[in-house]
Design a protein around this motif. Structure first.
Motif, PDB file in Angstrom:
ATOM      1  N   ARG A  36      29.390  41.037 159.074  1.00  0.00           N
ATOM      2  CA  ARG A  36      30.525  41.401 159.694  1.00  0.00           C
ATOM      3  C   ARG A  36      31.674  40.479 159.309  1.00  0.00           C
ATOM      4  NH1 ARG A  36      29.255  45.556 163.678  1.00  0.00           N
ATOM      5  NH2 ARG A  36      27.357  46.406 162.899  1.00  0.00           N
ATOM      6  N   ASP A  37      31.284  39.265 159.443  1.00  0.00           N
ATOM      7  CA  ASP A  37      32.482  38.289 159.401  1.00  0.00           C
ATOM      8  C   ASP A  37      33.258  38.477 157.809  1.00  0.00           C
ATOM      9  OD1 ASP A  37      32.811  37.298 161.886  1.00  0.00           O
ATOM     10  OD2 ASP A  37      31.520  35.352 161.354  1.00  0.00           O
ATOM     11  N   VAL A  38      32.179  38.461 156.987  1.00  0.00           N
ATOM     12  CA  VAL A  38      32.443  38.712 155.548  1.00  0.00           C
ATOM     13  C   VAL A  38      33.261  40.062 155.547  1.00  0.00           C
ATOM     14  CG1 VAL A  38      31.780  38.919 153.341  1.00  0.00           C
ATOM     15  CG2 VAL A  38      30.749  37.160 154.759  1.00  0.00           C
ATOM     16  N   GLY A  39      32.710  41.015 156.068  1.00  0.00           N
ATOM     17  CA  GLY A  39      33.072  42.509 155.870  1.00  0.00           C
ATOM     18  C   GLY A  39      34.660  42.530 156.305  1.00  0.00           C
ATOM     19  N   GLN A  40      34.813  41.665 157.352  1.00  0.00           N
ATOM     20  CA  GLN A  40      36.179  41.999 158.053  1.00  0.00           C
ATOM     21  C   GLN A  40      37.199  41.162 157.129  1.00  0.00           C
ATOM     22  OE1 GLN A  40      37.674  43.108 161.299  1.00  0.00           O
ATOM     23  NE2 GLN A  40      35.543  44.398 160.730  1.00  0.00           N
ATOM     24  N   ALA A  41      36.664  40.345 156.242  1.00  0.00           N
ATOM     25  CA  ALA A  41      37.673  39.583 155.472  1.00  0.00           C
ATOM     26  C   ALA A  41      37.880  39.904 154.141  1.00  0.00           C
ATOM     27  CB  ALA A  41      37.079  38.170 155.196  1.00  0.00           C
ATOM     28  N   LEU A  42      37.210  41.144 153.837  1.00  0.00           N
ATOM     29  CA  LEU A  42      37.244  42.176 152.608  1.00  0.00           C
ATOM     30  C   LEU A  42      37.992  43.149 152.655  1.00  0.00           C
ATOM     31  CD1 LEU A  42      33.701  41.167 150.982  1.00  0.00           C
ATOM     32  CD2 LEU A  42      36.114  40.501 150.051  1.00  0.00           C
ATOM     33  N   ARG A  43      38.956  43.186 151.584  1.00  0.00           N
ATOM     34  CA  ARG A  43      39.765  44.494 151.538  1.00  0.00           C
ATOM     35  C   ARG A  43      39.132  45.602 151.089  1.00  0.00           C
ATOM     36  NH1 ARG A  43      45.392  44.843 151.562  1.00  0.00           N
ATOM     37  NH2 ARG A  43      45.496  42.444 151.229  1.00  0.00           N
ATOM     38  N   CYS A  44      39.196  46.922 151.444  1.00  0.00           N
ATOM     39  CA  CYS A  44      38.690  47.990 150.889  1.00  0.00           C
ATOM     40  C   CYS A  44      39.498  48.401 149.755  1.00  0.00           C
ATOM     41  CB  CYS A  44      38.575  49.111 151.664  1.00  0.00           C
ATOM     42  SG  CYS A  44      38.629  50.801 150.784  1.00  0.00           S
ATOM     43  N   VAL A  45      38.959  48.348 148.457  1.00  0.00           N
ATOM     44  CA  VAL A  45      40.075  48.570 147.256  1.00  0.00           C
ATOM     45  C   VAL A  45      40.545  50.030 147.186  1.00  0.00           C
ATOM     46  CG1 VAL A  45      39.322  46.368 146.123  1.00  0.00           C
ATOM     47  CG2 VAL A  45      37.979  48.568 145.645  1.00  0.00           C
ATOM     48  N   CYS A  47      41.147  51.873 150.029  1.00  0.00           N
ATOM     49  CA  CYS A  47      42.248  52.422 150.912  1.00  0.00           C
ATOM     50  C   CYS A  47      43.228  51.159 150.898  1.00  0.00           C
ATOM     51  CB  CYS A  47      41.843  52.507 152.209  1.00  0.00           C
ATOM     52  SG  CYS A  47      40.029  52.658 152.301  1.00  0.00           S
ATOM     53  N   GLN A  48      42.965  50.106 150.523  1.00  0.00           N
ATOM     54  CA  GLN A  48      43.863  48.911 150.262  1.00  0.00           C
ATOM     55  C   GLN A  48      44.329  48.445 151.706  1.00  0.00           C
ATOM     56  OE1 GLN A  48      46.363  49.283 147.130  1.00  0.00           O
ATOM     57  NE2 GLN A  48      44.900  49.685 145.731  1.00  0.00           N
ATOM     58  N   ASN A  49      44.372  49.285 152.847  1.00  0.00           N
ATOM     59  CA  ASN A  49      44.784  48.655 154.138  1.00  0.00           C
ATOM     60  C   ASN A  49      43.889  48.491 155.145  1.00  0.00           C
ATOM     61  OD1 ASN A  49      47.438  47.569 153.286  1.00  0.00           O
ATOM     62  ND2 ASN A  49      48.092  49.733 153.296  1.00  0.00           N
ATOM     63  N   GLN A  50      42.550  48.617 154.688  1.00  0.00           N
ATOM     64  CA  GLN A  50      41.609  48.239 155.839  1.00  0.00           C
ATOM     65  C   GLN A  50      40.395  47.514 155.214  1.00  0.00           C
ATOM     66  OE1 GLN A  50      40.276  52.509 155.998  1.00  0.00           O
ATOM     67  NE2 GLN A  50      40.220  52.367 158.195  1.00  0.00           N
ATOM     68  N   SER A  51      39.606  46.854 156.136  1.00  0.00           N
ATOM     69  CA  SER A  51      38.643  46.097 155.723  1.00  0.00           C
ATOM     70  C   SER A  51      37.483  46.774 155.131  1.00  0.00           C
ATOM     71  CB  SER A  51      38.185  44.952 156.706  1.00  0.00           C
ATOM     72  OG  SER A  51      37.602  45.735 157.860  1.00  0.00           O
ATOM     73  N   ILE A  52      36.606  46.298 154.629  1.00  0.00           N
ATOM     74  CA  ILE A  52      35.622  47.362 154.046  1.00  0.00           C
ATOM     75  C   ILE A  52      34.692  47.574 155.268  1.00  0.00           C
ATOM     76  CG2 ILE A  52      35.270  46.472 151.900  1.00  0.00           C
ATOM     77  CD1 ILE A  52      32.955  44.669 152.771  1.00  0.00           C
ATOM     78  N   ASP A  53      34.603  46.864 156.486  1.00  0.00           N
ATOM     79  CA  ASP A  53      33.997  47.281 157.761  1.00  0.00           C
ATOM     80  C   ASP A  53      34.654  48.458 158.376  1.00  0.00           C
ATOM     81  OD1 ASP A  53      32.296  44.476 159.511  1.00  0.00           O
ATOM     82  OD2 ASP A  53      32.133  45.309 157.201  1.00  0.00           O
ATOM     83  N   ASP A  54      35.872  48.514 158.399  1.00  0.00           N
ATOM     84  CA  ASP A  54      36.440  49.765 159.130  1.00  0.00           C
ATOM     85  C   ASP A  54      36.865  50.782 158.104  1.00  0.00           C
ATOM     86  OD1 ASP A  54      37.001  47.948 161.010  1.00  0.00           O
ATOM     87  OD2 ASP A  54      39.137  47.113 160.273  1.00  0.00           O
ATOM     88  N   VAL A  92      41.651  41.261 146.976  1.00  0.00           N
ATOM     89  CA  VAL A  92      40.374  41.683 147.846  1.00  0.00           C
ATOM     90  C   VAL A  92      40.276  40.984 149.189  1.00  0.00           C
ATOM     91  CG1 VAL A  92      38.488  40.290 146.953  1.00  0.00           C
ATOM     92  CG2 VAL A  92      38.079  42.588 147.545  1.00  0.00           C
ATOM     93  N   LEU A  93      40.847  39.811 149.336  1.00  0.00           N
ATOM     94  CA  LEU A  93      40.829  39.124 150.466  1.00  0.00           C
ATOM     95  C   LEU A  93      42.109  39.435 151.395  1.00  0.00           C
ATOM     96  CD1 LEU A  93      40.118  35.422 149.110  1.00  0.00           C
ATOM     97  CD2 LEU A  93      38.588  36.930 150.077  1.00  0.00           C
ATOM     98  N   LEU A  94      41.540  39.858 152.606  1.00  0.00           N
ATOM     99  CA  LEU A  94      42.752  40.342 153.686  1.00  0.00           C
ATOM    100  C   LEU A  94      43.365  39.206 153.896  1.00  0.00           C
ATOM    101  CD1 LEU A  94      40.731  43.012 155.651  1.00  0.00           C
ATOM    102  CD2 LEU A  94      42.823  43.421 154.437  1.00  0.00           C
ATOM    103  N   ASP A  95      42.789  37.820 153.971  1.00  0.00           N
ATOM    104  CA  ASP A  95      43.916  36.936 154.308  1.00  0.00           C
ATOM    105  C   ASP A  95      44.114  36.068 152.945  1.00  0.00           C
ATOM    106  OD1 ASP A  95      44.987  35.012 155.944  1.00  0.00           O
ATOM    107  OD2 ASP A  95      43.211  34.310 156.987  1.00  0.00           O
ATOM    108  N   PRO A  96      45.187  36.246 152.614  1.00  0.00           N
ATOM    109  CA  PRO A  96      45.517  35.702 151.093  1.00  0.00           C
ATOM    110  C   PRO A  96      45.310  34.314 151.143  1.00  0.00           C
ATOM    111  CG  PRO A  96      47.224  36.261 152.324  1.00  0.00           C
ATOM    112  CD  PRO A  96      46.366  36.769 153.306  1.00  0.00           C
ATOM    113  N   PRO A  97      44.585  33.678 150.113  1.00  0.00           N
ATOM    114  CA  PRO A  97      44.438  32.266 150.089  1.00  0.00           C
ATOM    115  C   PRO A  97      45.897  31.486 149.887  1.00  0.00           C
ATOM    116  CG  PRO A  97      44.258  33.295 147.813  1.00  0.00           C
ATOM    117  CD  PRO A  97      44.349  34.284 148.898  1.00  0.00           C
TER     118      PRO A  97
END
Lengths: 158, 178
Positions: A36-45, A47-54, A92-97
């Motif tokens: 879940r933690d990882v999924g929350q951090a990854l962007r769905c490519v 929709c581009q504005n949701q995490s893959i979990d959402d 793909v990271l919702l929190d940009p490095p």
């Protein structure tokens, strides 16, 4: 009792709705929590504005399954994220490095706020320095004016 | 000094405007082309129904080829399809297909039977295994691969005659010389 149940239902309804489906969930709660933690951090490519979990996109679902497969294989969270970045880039990271290419992203907004604050400060300091808004001391009476004033007082007979 | 301060808001606005103008030209579908210059990812796909050749990364060694991600559900794929058929008919470059996320194993083969089959090899990718490995976010996407199996170019969206003329064909000829 019904009231309590209703209250509980209402409270539950405020929890975020995940798109993670029951058949995707790992048996080990600790691993699932990491997924879940990882999924929350990854962007769905898609929709581009949701995490893959959402996201309800099919590709997001495949990514969630892949995340879980990799975690089961023994990947660390970091390794899973790195794999996704190697395929899709930092986007793909919702929190940009934090690195040279994303400085504008990190500093842009604070910089604009600072510029604005600076402008406001400057404006007020200027206003007070100029004294433009503060009325001047009245000029002292000239000799002629003094004379007339005294004449007026005398007229009153004081 | 005073002058500059007066123009500051305008300058900031101009800079922001520049960013926004640039934004008009960016395609949000086109993510970073992470794979360009990298070897094709490892994948090993089963053949689609009615064909007996699977498709795996080692199949791409030895000749320049185009890997095309498609699906029977994908509307833009129908746009590029006649052109892919033309490439096949003229024998310009071998095209390999990755049949992505078909709901039903018959869908892909039926679609190819109806519209024609431009592919040398076709792999079935119902769970996006190869698609994610390639960093695909939608269909169609095409990857130009050189003789060593290195991805040289990624194209997002339909392969149009325009893209073919301007980018793909010159690059294919260039890669064949190496």
């Amino acid at each position: 009792m019904t009231r309590l149940a209703l209250l509980l239902a209402a409270l539950l309804a405020t929890l975020p709705a995940f798109a993670v489906e029951p058949n995707e969930i790992l048996k080990d709660p600790a691993l699932e929590h990491r997924a879940r933690d990882v999924g929350q951090a990854l962007r769905c490519v898609v929709c581009q504005n949701q995490s893959i979990d959402d996201s309800n996109a099919e590709l997001a679902r495949d990514m969630r399954i892949l995340v879980r497969e990799r975690i089961l294989k023994g990947d660390s969270d970091r390794q899973v994220l790195d794999y996704m970045v190697s395929r899709y880039g930092d986007f793909v990271l919702l929190d940009p490095p934090f690195k040279a290419t994303t400085y504008a992203l990190w500093f842009g907004a604070p910089l604009i706020v600072l510029l604005g604050l600076g402008g406001v400060l400057l404006f007020y300091r200027r206003r007070n320095a100029d004294g433009a808004e503060i009325p001047d001391e009245p000029a002292p009476l000239s000799a002629e004016e003094k004379r007339r004033l005294e004449a007026l007082f005398k007229e009153d007979g004081r | 000094m005073k002058r500059v301060v007066y123009f500051l808001p305008l300058i900031v606005l101009a800079i922001l405007g520049g960013f926004f103008l640039k934004g008009f030209d960016l395609n949000p579908r086109e993510l970073a082309k992470m794979l360009e210059g990298q070897p094709v990812p490892e994948f090993d796909l089963k053949p689609i129904k009615g064909r007996d050749d699977g498709f795996k990364n080692t199949d791409l060694l030895g000749e320049v080829s185009l890997v095309n991600i498609f699906g029977s559900w994908c509307v833009s794929c129908q746009v590029e399809h006649p052109f892919l058929m033309e490439i096949k008919k003229k024998g310009l470059v071998p095209i390999h297909g990755i049949d992505w996320r078909e709901r039903n194993p018959d869908d892909g083969p039926r679609w190819l039977a109806k519209h024609g089959d431009p592919y040398t090899r076709v792999g079935d990718d119902p769970e996006s295994k190869a698609a994610i490995a390639f960093g695909v976010s939608g269909a169609p996407e095409s990857f130009l691969v050189d003789k060593q199996g290195i991805v040289r170019y990624k194209h997002v969206g339909p392969v149009t005659p325009d893209v073919w003329q301007k980018v793909l064909w010159p690059l294919i000829q260039e890669l064949r010389k190496r």
